[in-house]
Motif scaffolding. Structure first.
Motif, mmCIF file in Angstrom:
data_model
loop_
_atom_site.group_PDB
_atom_site.id
_atom_site.type_symbol
_atom_site.label_atom_id
_atom_site.label_comp_id
_atom_site.label_asym_id
_atom_site.label_seq_id
_atom_site.Cartn_x
_atom_site.Cartn_y
_atom_site.Cartn_z
ATOM 1 N N LYS A 2 0.854 -1.192 0.000
ATOM 2 C CA LYS A 2 0.000 0.000 0.000
ATOM 3 C C LYS A 2 0.886 1.236 0.000
ATOM 4 O O LYS A 2 1.907 1.288 0.681
ATOM 5 C CB LYS A 2 -0.858 -0.042 1.265
ATOM 6 N N SER A 31 9.193 -7.284 -5.539
ATOM 7 C CA SER A 31 8.249 -6.918 -6.600
ATOM 8 C C SER A 31 8.818 -7.169 -7.992
ATOM 9 O O SER A 31 10.023 -7.181 -8.197
ATOM 10 C CB SER A 31 7.848 -5.451 -6.464
ATOM 11 N N ASP A 34 7.735 -3.002 -13.347
ATOM 12 C CA ASP A 34 6.579 -2.365 -13.967
ATOM 13 C C ASP A 34 5.240 -2.859 -13.419
ATOM 14 O O ASP A 34 4.301 -3.122 -14.170
ATOM 15 C CB ASP A 34 6.644 -2.534 -15.484
ATOM 16 N N THR A 35 5.168 -2.977 -12.090
ATOM 17 C CA THR A 35 3.916 -3.383 -11.452
ATOM 18 C C THR A 35 3.448 -2.299 -10.490
ATOM 19 O O THR A 35 4.216 -1.426 -10.072
ATOM 20 C CB THR A 35 4.071 -4.700 -10.659
ATOM 21 N N HIS A 36 2.190 -2.378 -10.137
ATOM 22 C CA HIS A 36 1.591 -1.460 -9.173
ATOM 23 C C HIS A 36 2.314 -1.559 -7.829
ATOM 24 O O HIS A 36 2.589 -0.543 -7.179
ATOM 25 C CB HIS A 36 0.101 -1.804 -9.037
ATOM 26 N N GLN A 37 2.636 -2.766 -7.410
ATOM 27 C CA GLN A 37 3.329 -2.981 -6.135
ATOM 28 C C GLN A 37 4.684 -2.280 -6.111
ATOM 29 O O GLN A 37 5.057 -1.658 -5.119
ATOM 30 C CB GLN A 37 3.515 -4.485 -5.877
ATOM 31 N N ARG A 38 5.424 -2.384 -7.218
ATOM 32 C CA ARG A 38 6.737 -1.753 -7.310
ATOM 33 C C ARG A 38 6.620 -0.226 -7.274
ATOM 34 O O ARG A 38 7.380 0.442 -6.576
ATOM 35 C CB ARG A 38 7.458 -2.203 -8.569
ATOM 36 N N ARG A 39 5.665 0.322 -8.001
ATOM 37 C CA ARG A 39 5.470 1.775 -8.001
ATOM 38 C C ARG A 39 5.093 2.277 -6.612
ATOM 39 O O ARG A 39 5.591 3.318 -6.168
ATOM 40 C CB ARG A 39 4.411 2.170 -9.028
ATOM 41 N N ASN A 40 4.238 1.550 -5.921
ATOM 42 C CA ASN A 40 3.857 1.942 -4.559
ATOM 43 C C ASN A 40 5.046 1.865 -3.609
ATOM 44 O O ASN A 40 5.224 2.749 -2.762
ATOM 45 C CB ASN A 40 2.722 1.067 -4.038
#
Length: 59
Positions: A2, A31, A34-40
């Motif tokens: 999150k 992670s 290029d994933t949502h988890q990595r960006r978060n």
């Protein structure tokens, strides 16, 4: 992971911030690219580092 905002971080002490930073780094390491988890995780790390810097500079 999150996304952790500066607003959430403002109420934490230095030890809690450092523990959260460690957790965010671990999440980043797990992670995929290029994933949502990595960006978060990356954004959370940046927010935590900024909050730690503001604590030490007295802002």
């Amino acid at each position: 992971m999150k996304l952790v905002t500066r607003f959430e971080l403002a109420k934490l002490n230095e030890n809690e911030l450092r523990a959260l930073l460690r957790h965010a780094f671990n999440e980043l390491a797990k992670s995929n690219s290029d994933t949502h988890q990595r960006r978060n995780a990356l954004a959370s790390i940046e927010n935590i580092r900024n909050e730690l810097a503001s604590m030490t500079s007295g802002l």
